[in-house]
Design a protein around this motif. Structure first.
Motif, PDB file in Angstrom:
ATOM      1  N   GLY A  37       0.836  -1.288  -0.035  1.00  0.00           N
ATOM      2  CA  GLY A  37      -0.181  -0.017  -0.048  1.00  0.00           C
ATOM      3  C   GLY A  37       0.894   1.222  -0.105  1.00  0.00           C
ATOM      4  N   VAL A  38       1.847   1.328   0.537  1.00  0.00           N
ATOM      5  CA  VAL A  38       2.937   2.431   1.129  1.00  0.00           C
ATOM      6  C   VAL A  38       3.624   2.425  -0.578  1.00  0.00           C
ATOM      7  CG1 VAL A  38       4.893   3.299   1.897  1.00  0.00           C
ATOM      8  CG2 VAL A  38       3.172   2.357   3.262  1.00  0.00           C
ATOM      9  N   ALA A  39       4.046   1.487  -1.198  1.00  0.00           N
ATOM     10  CA  ALA A  39       4.613   1.439  -2.414  1.00  0.00           C
ATOM     11  C   ALA A  39       3.750   2.097  -3.388  1.00  0.00           C
ATOM     12  CB  ALA A  39       5.169   0.038  -2.714  1.00  0.00           C
ATOM     13  N   LEU A  40       2.391   1.694  -3.578  1.00  0.00           N
ATOM     14  CA  LEU A  40       1.835   2.155  -4.482  1.00  0.00           C
ATOM     15  C   LEU A  40       1.412   3.635  -4.392  1.00  0.00           C
ATOM     16  CD1 LEU A  40      -1.003  -0.985  -4.367  1.00  0.00           C
ATOM     17  CD2 LEU A  40       0.820  -0.175  -6.351  1.00  0.00           C
ATOM     18  N   LEU A  41       1.383   4.002  -3.237  1.00  0.00           N
ATOM     19  CA  LEU A  41       1.248   5.546  -3.080  1.00  0.00           C
ATOM     20  C   LEU A  41       2.180   6.430  -3.911  1.00  0.00           C
ATOM     21  CD1 LEU A  41       0.454   6.170   0.871  1.00  0.00           C
ATOM     22  CD2 LEU A  41      -1.025   6.377  -1.267  1.00  0.00           C
ATOM     23  N   MET A  42       3.545   5.789  -4.287  1.00  0.00           N
ATOM     24  CA  MET A  42       4.524   6.413  -4.739  1.00  0.00           C
ATOM     25  C   MET A  42       4.031   6.732  -6.421  1.00  0.00           C
ATOM     26  SD  MET A  42       7.110   6.757  -2.814  1.00  0.00           S
ATOM     27  CE  MET A  42       5.638   6.851  -1.403  1.00  0.00           C
TER      28      MET A  42
END
Length: 390
Positions: A37-42
């Motif tokens: 989820g954090v990576a997809l925010l990138m």
């Protein structure tokens, strides 16, 4: 028109494959759900950084920007398959997001220019081709995954197709759009300062309107399967079909909307789209069994599908050739915030109340889009409400 059609199609080709191959990317990077989820925010952060600057580049250098950013996008699309940790995946997705945002602006600017040159509606047709490509690529990738295909060959193969398209179709022929025109210089002179102020006000209005449309669109794209699964206890196969139903309905709506723009004004189509999206959202959110919810999701897809491309077309028509790309980049940057916020906002509302209640609120936002459309049209003036015809 061919450059526009191919640009939108290969853009949809990647994102359709991406959605289906994401579980393999996650497994290869070895990240948890929270880490993913954090990576997809990138992706969103990268896009927000690049979109406005891409508009400036297109206004300055013209059509050569599209093939350049397309090749970069294709190459960056392979990087997530090479990631081996949460950090490397985040870096890969930041680069992917930056090039994706740049390509998003470039294909919309190309579509708006094609609409102006051809003298007929183009934007809804182009966005419809994107939706069709998403569905085709998603199903094709799912079939490849069933045979055991890993993330790298799928994304590398997709990149090859995109690069071939960039080098054979997207490179502009001739020089008419590769150099800035004299009108670019004119808009920077002091006598036009007042006009620019009005432009910024109109762009802010259009950006907010497009952001709301994207909230509705991405809310259903992201939460429709979860709604059928958790709220209505649908079978896994039926629940998983919800995003495909939404995407297919969106493609149908965009093709129909493109034809309707030959007979109705863009603002009328925008009002109708918002109202239809509201009705569909209510049907789907209040449904007591899966099949009626799928009907509502399809109706919502039909309605919301025409909103964003119609708004972007209105922006391009109003800004004119001298600032078309810059204006579209401003609106798409603002609108992208809605695209990012939508799924998270639905999740937050669902945690406070219930998921059906949160999705019912999406219907209210669709009504707001319909209500604000005439206001935006009045602010922008007659050029934005012109119907392209032969």
């Amino acid at each position: 028109m061919l450059r526009t059609a191919i640009g939108f199609s290969v853009f949809g080709l990647f994102w359709g494959a991406w959605g289906a191959i994401l579980p393999a990317v996650r497994s290869g990077a070895g990240v948890s759900d929270a880490g993913l989820g954090v990576a997809l925010l990138m992706i969103g952060l990268g896009a927000l950084v690049s979109m406005r600057f891409t508009g400036y580049l297109i206004d300055r250098y013209g059509a050569v920007v599209l093939p350049a950013v397309t090749v970069l996008f294709a190459l960056c699309g392979v990087l997530p398959a090479l990631a081996g940790s949460a950090v490397t995946l985040s870096i890969a997705l930041l680069l992917l997001g930056a090039t994706s945002g740049a390509m998003d602006v470039a294909i919309n600017a190309t579509g708006s220019q094609a609409e102006s040159v051809a003298g007929r509606p183009v934007m809804n047709l182009a966005h419809g081709l994107f939706s069709v490509a998403v569905v085709v690529a998603s199903l094709s990738t799912a079939a490849l995954r069933a045979t055991g295909a890993a993330a790298l060959p799928v994304l590398a193969g997709t990149a090859v197709v995109i690069i071939i398209a960039a080098l054979t179709v997207l490179i502009p022929r001739g020089t008419s759009t590769t150099r800035p025109t004299e009108t670019v210089k004119a808009v920077s002179e002091k006598p036009t300062r007042r006009k620019l102020g009005r432009l910024e006000g109109a762009l802010l209005m259009f950006g907010v309107l497009c952001a709301l449309a994207y909230v509705v669109e991405n809310a259903w794209q992201s939460w429709s399967a979860v709604h059928l699964d958790t709220s209505l206890h649908a079978a896994p196969g039926l629940a998983s079909s919800a995003p495909a139903v939404f995407a297919a309905a969106a493609a149908t709506g965009r093709f129909a909307g493109n034809a309707l723009l030959k007979r109705v004004r863009p603002v009328q189509l925008l009002v109708a789209g918002g109202c239809i999206a509201a009705v569909g959202s209510l049907i789907a959110s209040l449904a007591d069994q899966p099949w009626s919810a799928l009907v509502g999701i399809g109706v919502a897809g039909l309605g919301t599908s025409v909103c964003a491309p119609t708004i972007i077309g209105m922006v391009g028509a109003w800004a004119g050739p001298e600032r078309r790309a810059g204006a579209i980049s401003v609106v798409t940057t603002i609108a992208y915030l809605g695209f990012l916020i939508g799924p998270a906002a639905v999740g937050a509302a669902a945690s406070l109340w219930t998921l059906p209640t949160a999705l019912s609120a999406v219907a209210v936002l669709a009504v707001v889009v319909a209500a604000l459309a005439p206001v935006a049209a009045r602010i922008a003036g007659p050029r934005a409400t012109h119907v392209p015809t032969h």
